[in-house]
Design a protein around this motif. Structure first.
Motif, mmCIF file in Angstrom:
data_model
loop_
_atom_site.group_PDB
_atom_site.id
_atom_site.type_symbol
_atom_site.label_atom_id
_atom_site.label_comp_id
_atom_site.label_asym_id
_atom_site.label_seq_id
_atom_site.Cartn_x
_atom_site.Cartn_y
_atom_site.Cartn_z
ATOM 1 N N ALA A 215 21.591 24.946 30.394
ATOM 2 C CA ALA A 215 22.872 25.477 29.944
ATOM 3 C C ALA A 215 23.499 26.302 31.058
ATOM 4 O O ALA A 215 22.829 27.101 31.714
ATOM 5 N N MET A 216 24.796 26.116 31.260
ATOM 6 C CA MET A 216 25.518 26.811 32.324
ATOM 7 C C MET A 216 26.956 27.041 31.891
ATOM 8 O O MET A 216 27.421 26.495 30.877
ATOM 9 N N ASP A 217 27.682 27.841 32.664
ATOM 10 C CA ASP A 217 29.093 28.067 32.379
ATOM 11 C C ASP A 217 29.874 26.762 32.481
ATOM 12 O O ASP A 217 29.603 25.929 33.366
ATOM 13 N N TYR A 218 30.842 26.600 31.587
ATOM 14 C CA TYR A 218 31.724 25.439 31.648
ATOM 15 C C TYR A 218 32.858 25.743 32.615
ATOM 16 O O TYR A 218 33.534 26.770 32.507
ATOM 17 N N VAL A 219 33.059 24.876 33.585
ATOM 18 C CA VAL A 219 34.063 25.074 34.631
ATOM 19 C C VAL A 219 35.201 24.090 34.414
ATOM 20 O O VAL A 219 34.974 22.877 34.303
ATOM 21 N N THR A 220 36.414 24.605 34.339
ATOM 22 C CA THR A 220 37.594 23.762 34.170
ATOM 23 C C THR A 220 38.190 23.465 35.546
ATOM 24 O O THR A 220 38.623 24.378 36.252
ATOM 25 N N GLY A 221 38.185 22.233 35.934
ATOM 26 C CA GLY A 221 38.728 21.827 37.223
ATOM 27 C C GLY A 221 38.773 20.320 37.317
ATOM 28 O O GLY A 221 38.521 19.614 36.338
ATOM 29 N N GLU A 222 39.087 19.809 38.482
ATOM 30 C CA GLU A 222 39.107 18.370 38.696
ATOM 31 C C GLU A 222 38.310 18.029 39.944
ATOM 32 O O GLU A 222 38.259 18.824 40.892
ATOM 33 N N PRO A 223 37.652 16.877 39.963
ATOM 34 C CA PRO A 223 36.872 16.497 41.145
ATOM 35 C C PRO A 223 37.731 16.511 42.398
ATOM 36 O O PRO A 223 38.927 16.203 42.353
ATOM 37 N N ILE A 224 37.115 16.864 43.508
ATOM 38 C CA ILE A 224 37.879 17.000 44.742
ATOM 39 C C ILE A 224 38.512 15.680 45.165
ATOM 40 O O ILE A 224 39.609 15.659 45.729
ATOM 41 N N GLY A 225 37.858 14.560 44.854
ATOM 42 C CA GLY A 225 38.462 13.272 45.175
ATOM 43 C C GLY A 225 39.741 13.037 44.402
ATOM 44 O O GLY A 225 40.762 12.585 44.961
ATOM 45 N N ALA A 226 39.745 13.356 43.096
ATOM 46 C CA ALA A 226 40.951 13.215 42.287
ATOM 47 C C ALA A 226 42.017 14.216 42.713
ATOM 48 O O ALA A 226 43.212 13.920 42.682
ATOM 49 N N PHE A 227 41.593 15.411 43.124
ATOM 50 C CA PHE A 227 42.535 16.427 43.585
ATOM 51 C C PHE A 227 43.275 15.961 44.834
ATOM 52 O O PHE A 227 44.488 16.147 44.959
ATOM 53 N N LEU A 228 42.560 15.354 45.761
ATOM 54 C CA LEU A 228 43.195 14.879 46.985
ATOM 55 C C LEU A 228 44.015 13.611 46.761
ATOM 56 O O LEU A 228 44.928 13.320 47.539
ATOM 57 N N GLU A 229 43.692 12.866 45.728
ATOM 58 C CA GLU A 229 44.381 11.599 45.494
ATOM 59 C C GLU A 229 45.768 11.787 44.915
ATOM 60 O O GLU A 229 46.628 10.917 45.051
ATOM 61 N N LYS A 230 46.023 12.920 44.273
ATOM 62 C CA LYS A 230 47.316 13.141 43.644
ATOM 63 C C LYS A 230 48.382 13.429 44.695
ATOM 64 O O LYS A 230 48.121 14.071 45.710
ATOM 65 N N ASP A 231 49.575 12.961 44.433
ATOM 66 C CA ASP A 231 50.716 13.221 45.305
ATOM 67 C C ASP A 231 51.409 14.488 44.825
ATOM 68 O O ASP A 231 52.101 14.492 43.803
#
Length: 342
Positions: free
Chosen positions: A148-164
């Motif tokens: 069990a760990m903290d839930y982190v809200t974010g997006e994978p770095i690959g998807a982050f770089l893919e967005k325009d």
């Protein structure tokens, strides 16, 4: 002709050769029978599959069992889920399944059900070690096969770089902040003698998190999946990340979408010098070569922001240079690795 035909008819047929994949089995009378390997494929679909033989939309028993394991683990860890809240499936990986649970205080936690006890032990042990360095989500507890760990809200770095995104300096600074934060984490892992082993392809193992709150406006990275960590005398986290950032797809995205230029030749030369300046005390390249890597990537102006209560690159390096602390840290990492192997 009649006698010949009768002899042929009475002659026992030669035994048929078994095809590959067929096995002999004993029938009800103790006689050997041939097992047809295609019988399973011709069998009628079970209740958990549709007419095409594919899985139905309802959750299979394995997922229900995992949900029960998550609920049991939360109770053992002394955490109180919200009223009526049930574990929600989030993602499935090669070594485990992740569920999200909402607690009574409205916070969320990520619960990872590992495929084996050894995998859960290794994940929890290395995550706890990396938390001391300000790396990874906060570990909350562990049972036999659940972490069990903290839930982190974010997006994978690959998807982050893919967005325009907009080609504004704001977005460019966001990317530089995220990359600088990721590079500093890799440096701390190097100095601590921990090999993450996935930094040359962190598409799914690194989340980009945007902290936009009153008084806080920054972009940072959170590393995930620590079951493949290992103690190393020559960790390669920084050099592997340089390899990722100088790949064609990443540098094209950085320039095209964010206006962040990467000097490929200078970065590769700096990474090679960093690797060559490896020290047996710090288990990583020296500080000057690391600063050269940051300069080649244009990240030298972004200072390290370490979470409260964790060690920075300089703190880890100073402790490693002290001798006994370095030996203790290396022994701790190797003990984790040896225990998980057993």
């Amino acid at each position: 002709v009649t006698m010949a035909a009768r002899e042929v008819a009475e002659k026992p047929a030669p035994p048929t050769k078994r095809r590959r994949g067929e096995r002999r089995r004993r029938g009800p009378a103790g006689l050997e029978e041939e097992e047809d390997p295609g019988a399973a494929s011709r069998a009628t679909p079970s209740a958990g599959a549709d007419n095409n033989g594919s899985a139905s939309k309802s959750a299979p028993p394995t997922e229900r069992t995992q949900s029960e394991a998550v609920t049991e683990a939360i109770a053992r860890l002394g955490l109180e889920p919200a009223a009526g809240a049930t574990p929600r499936f989030l993602a499935r990986g090669h070594r485990g399944v992740v569920h999200v649970v909402r607690l009574a205080d409205t916070t969320k936690l990520a619960v990872k059900v590992m495929a084996s006890k050894a995998g859960a032990q290794k994940e929890a042990a290395w995550l706890a070690r990396c938390n001391d360095l300000g790396v990874g989500p906060r570990l909350l507890g562990q049972t036999a096969t659940v972490v069990a760990m903290d839930y982190v809200t974010g997006e994978p770095i690959g998807a982050f770089l893919e967005k325009d995104l907009d080609e504004s300096s704001r977005h460019g600074d966001d990317v530089r902040h995220a990359l600088a934060d990721l590079m500093h984490q890799c440096r701390r892992l190097d100095v601590a003698g921990i090999e993450k082993t996935e930094m040359q392809r962190p598409h799914r193992h690194c989340l980009v998190v945007r902290d936009h709150h009153p008084g806080i406006n920054r972009t940072r990275c959170v590393l995930l999946d620590f079951e493949r960590c290992a103690a190393s005398d020559r960790p390669r986290n920084v050099t592997q990340l340089c390899q990722y950032l100088t790949s064609r797809w990443v540098r094209d995205r950085l320039v095209g979408a964010f206006g962040v230029a990467v000097d490929v030749d200078a970065t590769r030369r700096a990474a090679a010098a960093y690797k060559k300046s490896h020290s047996s005390l710090t288990k990583a390249g020296d500080g000057a070569s690391y600063e050269a890597v940051l300069g080649a990537l244009g990240l030298q102006s972004f200072c390290e922001e370490k979470p409260p209560g964790t060690a920075s690159c300089d703190d880890v390096g100073a402790s490693a240079a002290g001798g006994p602390a370095a030996a203790s840290r290396s022994s701790e990492c190797r003990t984790i690795q040896h225990t998980c192997r057993i």
